[in-house]
Design an enzyme around this catalytic site. Structure first.
Site, mmCIF file in Angstrom:
data_model
loop_
_atom_site.group_PDB
_atom_site.id
_atom_site.type_symbol
_atom_site.label_atom_id
_atom_site.label_comp_id
_atom_site.label_asym_id
_atom_site.label_seq_id
_atom_site.Cartn_x
_atom_site.Cartn_y
_atom_site.Cartn_z
ATOM 1 N N ASN A 145 -6.077 6.449 -1.293
ATOM 2 C CA ASN A 145 -7.050 5.854 -2.220
ATOM 3 C C ASN A 145 -7.648 4.552 -1.683
ATOM 4 O OD1 ASN A 145 -5.142 3.800 -2.683
ATOM 5 N ND2 ASN A 145 -4.371 4.743 -4.552
ATOM 6 N N ASP A 146 -7.423 4.258 -0.407
ATOM 7 C CA ASP A 146 -7.956 3.013 0.175
ATOM 8 C C ASP A 146 -9.475 2.970 0.107
ATOM 9 O OD1 ASP A 146 -5.371 2.363 0.716
ATOM 10 O OD2 ASP A 146 -5.548 2.431 2.897
ATOM 11 N N GLY A 157 -5.918 -2.656 0.642
ATOM 12 C CA GLY A 157 -5.367 -1.334 0.345
ATOM 13 C C GLY A 157 -4.154 -1.288 -0.556
ATOM 14 N N ASP A 193 -8.284 -14.973 -18.306
ATOM 15 C CA ASP A 193 -8.931 -15.782 -17.268
ATOM 16 C C ASP A 193 -9.953 -16.747 -17.885
ATOM 17 O OD1 ASP A 193 -9.585 -16.201 -14.362
ATOM 18 O OD2 ASP A 193 -11.530 -15.434 -15.022
ATOM 19 N N GLU A 243 -5.750 -19.159 -19.281
ATOM 20 C CA GLU A 243 -5.906 -20.049 -18.124
ATOM 21 C C GLU A 243 -6.640 -21.299 -18.587
ATOM 22 O OE1 GLU A 243 -7.698 -20.116 -13.581
ATOM 23 O OE2 GLU A 243 -8.803 -19.120 -15.192
ATOM 24 N N ASN A 248 0.847 -1.186 0.000
ATOM 25 C CA ASN A 248 0.000 0.000 0.000
ATOM 26 C C ASN A 248 0.884 1.238 0.000
ATOM 27 O OD1 ASN A 248 -1.922 1.959 0.314
ATOM 28 N ND2 ASN A 248 -2.856 1.110 2.154
#
Length: 613
Positions: free
Chosen positions: A139-140, A160, A327, A356, A134
């Site tokens: 910006n958390d 975060g 994905d 994947e 973090n």
């Protein structure tokens, strides 16, 4: 006077009610000089379908205007065959009401199409951005986003981590010796819960603000490049998040599969290549939803397909990434995904995509690779696939006593002997673990067995394919999937201000962690730029007397790896290995010692030698 004011107020109020409101324009800009000269611009706003559409461009032409069944969407197809860089307006007109949308066709960066994607010369370092570091606590929490709190004690909450955190530790990553960073999804994931992992996109053209801005992502990619490393971006075409406006306000009924109700996929993607599969099973595996919060996009809809293909090309061109990891590749429509791979390759001939392909056997994985004989006459055009079966074998082979049949390294030898099923083994992504599997060490107490670690890493970094390392492997992070996926994705110690331990620094690591880190760093930096490993052939010997040996060779140079798969000391005759031992001695790159190669060789329990010739 009052009457005039009332009239003016009525006019302004009426205009605000009936004004044409456009909420989204995707993509917001494009480039001249692309191979594919058709551009889809998606316009989304309140009841815009009644609008007449025109543009003021000089070199760009309107090819088609598509009005979908939802009145809030217009698809504008533009012809860029003669386009030059220019700014112009897209105009929506409804009677006297007009909406002017500035648009730009930009000039491409010089050499953009010639970028070199990741390949067997690289080692990928997989990072889940929320859990690495973090760097910007401001910006958390973003007001208005559905999950706005951080809770580092929660498995499935946001912690975060962000782009600044990665940027702050690029020296650490570079010094380790990896050559590429693969980020788990960074696009907006504005879901009510579980948004930390990123696999339920709610905006395909914006990164998640809790990681940073689009520009900050571009800056991070540029910074990675200045250190001689590449960036691989995770993308998801099979589904979006249920909070995406595509789902909350569907463009058309056929934008999603199973549009009437949630139908879960069977997860049995082998039905896509099973010659005996029922139509029911094929449809359920490909069209069923991954989970209820991830509605399944219908890639057979040509507008959906165009949107997704363009989006990936936009990110390549805009951000400068060097590769894509796709994905759940087998869960999407085969033909559309093949077209996507083909179009990306046409724009960027040396770009690489890894899909994947989570199947339990090499036949299933091989089916999805470009030029696979197993899929003929179809072709996926997917250069790289993920070698999950090898992962399973590696996670047990280094614990077993190697026998002549079916135990320890005999399992690895037997599996590699079946590489004939693959179109290109050097394009296989190989890994000990990732964000979806148990870590190579499931429990902390097991990490004391460094021989297991050293042998596995040596094999991973010297066999065929493109190695990938999961963040924290180098400091022996341990986790068991049975304890939850969030546990597999724990924070890197030291990535947050106030952490009691900072594993980015040698002084805070345990002796075992430092030994593992130093060993990893040494192997990775030796591998960097090593053409024998990046391009060489592989020749392996049947394990004998508990010992497994193989050679990598390129031109007149070679590397020979000898692994003891036994808990007891072994003395082996070198007669059987004469064809790969051109000299009577060689340097072991791990210890730095010169090893004599006479008639016999005595090898310590669970020892690994990497000999250069």
């Amino acid at each position: 006077m009052k009457k005039n004011v009332l009239i003016l107020f009525f006019i302004l109020f009426s205009y605000s009610i009936f004004a044409i409101d456009v909420k989204n324009v995707e993509p917001a800009f494009w480039w001249a000089g692309m191979k594919n000269t058709e551009l889809q611009v998606l316009l989304y706003g309140d009841n815009i379908v009644k609008s007449e559409v025109s543009i003021t461009a000089k070199s760009t032409k309107i090819k088609e205007v598509v009005k979908l069944e939802n009145a809030n969407y217009i698809l504008l197809y533009l012809d860029l065959s003669g386009a030059t860089p220019e700014k112009f307006d897209i105009i929506l007109q409804q009677g006297k009401q007009k909406k002017v949308i500035p648009y730009e066709i930009k000039e491409r960066k010089q050499g953009s199409s010639q970028r070199v994607g990741f390949n067997a010369s690289d080692v990928l370092y997989l990072i889940m951005p929320d859990r690495f570091a973090n760097g910007d606590p401001s910006n958390d929490a973003i007001p208005g986003m559905r999950e706005s709190k951080v809770d580092r004690n929660g498995q499935y909450t946001r912690h975060g981590g962000d782009f600044k955190g990665v940027s702050d530790h690029l020296d650490y990553i570079h010094d380790l010796g990896v050559t590429a960073i693969w980020f788990n999804p960074v696009l907006e994931n504005d879901m009510k819960e579980g948004s930390y992992h990123g696999y339920a996109s709610t905006d395909y053209y914006k990164v998640d603000r809790r990681f940073g801005t689009n520009q900050e992502f571009v800056d991070l990619v540029d910074k990675v490049h200045t250190k001689g490393m590449k960036v691989v971006m995770d993308m998801i075409f099979n589904h979006c998040g249920s909070e995406h406006y595509f789902f909350t306000d569907r463009p058309s009924r056929d934008w999603f599969n199973f549009p009437d109700k949630y139908v879960q996929t069977s997860y049995k993607t082998m039905s896509q290549f099973d010659p005996h599969a029922s139509n029911f099973d094929k449809k359920l595996s490909a069209d069923g939803w991954f989970v209820e919060t991830m509605p399944d996009l219908n890639q057979r809809n040509p507008h959906v397909a165009k949107y997704l293909i363009q989006n990936s090309i936009w990110w390549i061109e805009y951000s400068g990434i060097d590769g894509i990891r796709q994905d759940t590749h087998p869960y999407a429509d085969y033909d559309m995904m093949a077209q996507w791979c083909k179009e990306v390759t046409e724009e960027y001939p040396d770009f690489n995509i890894v899909g994947e392909t989570w199947l339990n056997n090499n036949v299933g994985v091989a089916f999805w690779q470009k030029d696979s004989k197993l899929a003929h006459p179809k072709n996926s055009y997917l250069r790289s696939v993920m070698d999950f079966p090898l992962t399973d074998i590696m996670n047990s082979a280094f614990d077993q006593e190697t026998t002549d049949w079916g135990q320890g390294f005999s399992r690895i030898h037997e599996y590699l002997a079946q590489d004939i099923v693959y179109a290109n083994t050097m394009e296989l992504l190989i890994f000990l673990d990732n964000h979806d599997t148990s870590r190579f060490y499931k429990k902390e107490e097991d990490t004391s067995n460094l021989n297991r670690y050293k042998q596995a890493l040596a094999f991973l970094l010297t066999t065929r394919g493109i190695p990938q390392i999961y963040y924290g492997t180098e400091i022996l992070m341990a986790a068991d999937k049975s304890e939850g996926d969030g546990y597999l994705r724990r924070d890197f110690p030291g990535g947050w201000a106030g952490d009691k331990v900072n594993a980015f620094e040698a002084k805070d690591r345990t002796p075992n962690q430092n030994e593992a880190f130093d060993y990893t760093r040494k192997l990775l930096n030796w591998r960097k730029g090593n053409e024998v490993i990046a391009k060489g052939t592989l020749k392996q010997f049947v394990p004998y007397n508990g010992v497994y040996a193989y050679e990598r060779k390129y031109n007149n140079r070679s590397v020979v790896v000898i692994l003891s798969g036994s808990d007891s000391e072994k003395t082996i005759s070198l007669e059987r290995y004469k064809e790969i031992l051109p000299k009577s001695q060689a340097k072991d790159i791990i210890s730095g010692n010169t090893i004599s190669l006479g008639e016999t060789l005595t090898i310590s329990p669970r020892k690994v030698l990497i000999l250069e010739f």
